[in-house]
Write a protein that holds these residues in place. Structure first.
Motif, PDB file in Angstrom:
ATOM      1  N   LYS A 176       0.838  -1.191   0.000  1.00 20.66           N
ATOM      2  CA  LYS A 176       0.000   0.000   0.000  1.00 20.66           C
ATOM      3  C   LYS A 176       0.874   1.242   0.000  1.00 20.66           C
ATOM      4  O   LYS A 176       1.820   1.359   0.774  1.00 20.66           O
ATOM      5  N   LYS A 177       0.507   2.171  -0.891  1.00 16.86           N
ATOM      6  CA  LYS A 177       1.194   3.457  -0.969  1.00 16.86           C
ATOM      7  C   LYS A 177       0.152   4.545  -0.717  1.00 16.86           C
ATOM      8  O   LYS A 177      -0.862   4.605  -1.409  1.00 16.86           O
ATOM      9  N   TYR A 178       0.426   5.409   0.249  1.00 14.34           N
ATOM     10  CA  TYR A 178      -0.476   6.496   0.603  1.00 14.34           C
ATOM     11  C   TYR A 178       0.122   7.813   0.106  1.00 14.34           C
ATOM     12  O   TYR A 178       1.121   8.279   0.632  1.00 14.34           O
ATOM     13  N   PHE A 179      -0.499   8.375  -0.927  1.00 16.21           N
ATOM     14  CA  PHE A 179      -0.004   9.595  -1.561  1.00 16.21           C
ATOM     15  C   PHE A 179      -0.662  10.826  -0.948  1.00 16.21           C
ATOM     16  O   PHE A 179      -1.850  10.823  -0.653  1.00 16.21           O
ATOM     17  N   VAL A 180       0.123  11.876  -0.820  1.00 13.75           N
ATOM     18  CA  VAL A 180      -0.398  13.145  -0.336  1.00 13.75           C
ATOM     19  C   VAL A 180      -1.286  13.759  -1.422  1.00 13.75           C
ATOM     20  O   VAL A 180      -1.036  13.566  -2.608  1.00 13.75           O
ATOM     21  N   THR A 181      -2.338  14.440  -1.014  1.00 17.58           N
ATOM     22  CA  THR A 181      -3.202  15.147  -1.960  1.00 17.58           C
ATOM     23  C   THR A 181      -3.082  16.648  -1.716  1.00 17.58           C
ATOM     24  O   THR A 181      -2.658  17.088  -0.640  1.00 17.58           O
ATOM     25  N   ARG A 182      -3.475  17.404  -2.704  1.00 21.96           N
ATOM     26  CA  ARG A 182      -3.500  18.866  -2.556  1.00 21.96           C
ATOM     27  C   ARG A 182      -4.444  19.244  -1.415  1.00 21.96           C
ATOM     28  O   ARG A 182      -4.175  20.171  -0.648  1.00 21.96           O
ATOM     29  N   ALA A 183      -5.530  18.501  -1.286  1.00 22.88           N
ATOM     30  CA  ALA A 183      -6.488  18.777  -0.210  1.00 22.88           C
ATOM     31  C   ALA A 183      -5.838  18.646   1.163  1.00 22.88           C
ATOM     32  O   ALA A 183      -6.206  19.357   2.092  1.00 22.88           O
ATOM     33  N   ALA A 184      -4.859  17.756   1.303  1.00 23.77           N
ATOM     34  CA  ALA A 184      -4.165  17.583   2.587  1.00 23.77           C
ATOM     35  C   ALA A 184      -3.408  18.848   2.955  1.00 23.77           C
ATOM     36  O   ALA A 184      -3.484  19.328   4.094  1.00 23.77           O
ATOM     37  N   ALA A 185      -2.672  19.390   1.999  1.00 25.01           N
ATOM     38  CA  ALA A 185      -1.913  20.619   2.263  1.00 25.01           C
ATOM     39  C   ALA A 185      -2.861  21.761   2.610  1.00 25.01           C
ATOM     40  O   ALA A 185      -2.602  22.529   3.536  1.00 25.01           O
ATOM     41  N   GLU A 186      -3.968  21.867   1.877  1.00 20.26           N
ATOM     42  CA  GLU A 186      -4.942  22.919   2.146  1.00 20.26           C
ATOM     43  C   GLU A 186      -5.606  22.731   3.500  1.00 20.26           C
ATOM     44  O   GLU A 186      -5.833  23.682   4.241  1.00 20.26           O
ATOM     45  N   PHE A 187      -5.912  21.483   3.842  1.00 18.97           N
ATOM     46  CA  PHE A 187      -6.534  21.168   5.137  1.00 18.97           C
ATOM     47  C   PHE A 187      -5.617  21.594   6.283  1.00 18.97           C
ATOM     48  O   PHE A 187      -6.064  22.196   7.250  1.00 18.97           O
ATOM     49  N   LEU A 188      -4.328  21.298   6.164  1.00 20.57           N
ATOM     50  CA  LEU A 188      -3.398  21.612   7.244  1.00 20.57           C
ATOM     51  C   LEU A 188      -3.154  23.108   7.391  1.00 20.57           C
ATOM     52  O   LEU A 188      -2.784  23.561   8.468  1.00 20.57           O
ATOM     53  N   GLN A 189      -3.374  23.877   6.341  1.00 23.72           N
ATOM     54  CA  GLN A 189      -3.235  25.323   6.463  1.00 23.72           C
ATOM     55  C   GLN A 189      -4.286  25.897   7.414  1.00 23.72           C
ATOM     56  O   GLN A 189      -4.068  26.906   8.051  1.00 23.72           O
ATOM     57  N   GLY A 190      -5.418  25.197   7.516  1.00 24.08           N
ATOM     58  CA  GLY A 190      -6.491  25.650   8.390  1.00 24.08           C
ATOM     59  C   GLY A 190      -6.420  25.113   9.799  1.00 24.08           C
ATOM     60  O   GLY A 190      -7.268  25.412  10.626  1.00 24.08           O
ATOM     61  N   THR A 191      -5.408  24.280  10.106  1.00 28.03           N
ATOM     62  CA  THR A 191      -5.320  23.714  11.472  1.00 28.03           C
ATOM     63  C   THR A 191      -4.283  24.431  12.302  1.00 28.03           C
ATOM     64  O   THR A 191      -3.461  25.134  11.825  1.00 28.03           O
TER      65      THR A 191
END
Length: 191
Positions: A176-191
């Motif tokens: 299994k390979k878990y790739f980062v998504t653009r949504a992840a980076a955007e989500f973390l900007q709000g945390t």
């Protein structure tokens, strides 16, 4: 417009857009406003038709590929529910109404490690000696994902997947390979 009215209007339009896309795949603003009128939201449809900037923005959203727009609406729902869960009095309501699981602190930590490392993805490396499975970061700064509670690591990875914050692919041997998504980076900007 006062903040309460603005927040309510935004929530109403996004909610109606979500309902519309759940029922239909139309891409034209006229189809959306017709649906609003059929669904007894004449005043909202008339407001959209009178407000040229709002019409323009909604037209652009509706022109987005149906599957992509539905995914974005789903991500927005998850993020709003996650944010609401942090406010006193809204947490239980958010948990009751949100169909997607909330992210645990461990899941958020995994996501932060992936994004901050600059890695493209991390892999699941099964350890059959009784020790915890390992998750090496591939690319970027390298290293390994650190986590505390191995009982819930699979659950946390599932939560990240269902929220669209990581994408799962399988290697040639089934790893299994878990790739980062653009949504992840955007989500973390709000945390």
């Amino acid at each position: 417009m006062d903040p309460l009215t603005a927040a309510g209007t935004f929530a109403t339009i996004v909610g109606l857009l979500s309902s519309y896309k759940a029922e239909r795949s139309g891409t034209e603003l006229t189809e959306f406003t017709s649906w609003l009128k059929e669904s007894h939201y004449e005043s909202i449809a008339n407001s959209i038709e009178r407000h040229s900037l709002l019409s323009k923005e909604l037209s652009a959203l509706l022109a987005t590929n149906h599957a992509i727009l539905v995914e974005r609406l789903s991500q927005l729902d998850s993020r709003i529910a996650h944010l609401a869960s942090e406010f006193e009095g809204f947490g239980n309501l958010a948990r009751l109404l949100n169909s997607k699981p909330m992210l645990s602190k461990q899941a958020v930590s995994i996501l932060k490690q992936l994004v901050e490392s600059g890695a493209e993805y991390f892999m699941e490396y099964k350890v059959y000696t009784g020790k915890p499975d390992e998750y090496p970061l591939i690319g970027g700064l390298g290293g390994r994902i650190k986590y505390d509670d191995r009982r819930f690591i699979k659950d946390d990875l599932e939560s990240l997947l269902s929220a669209g914050l990581v994408r799962l692919e399988f290697g040639s041997k089934g790893s299994k390979k878990y790739f980062v998504t653009r949504a992840a980076a955007e989500f973390l900007q709000g945390t």
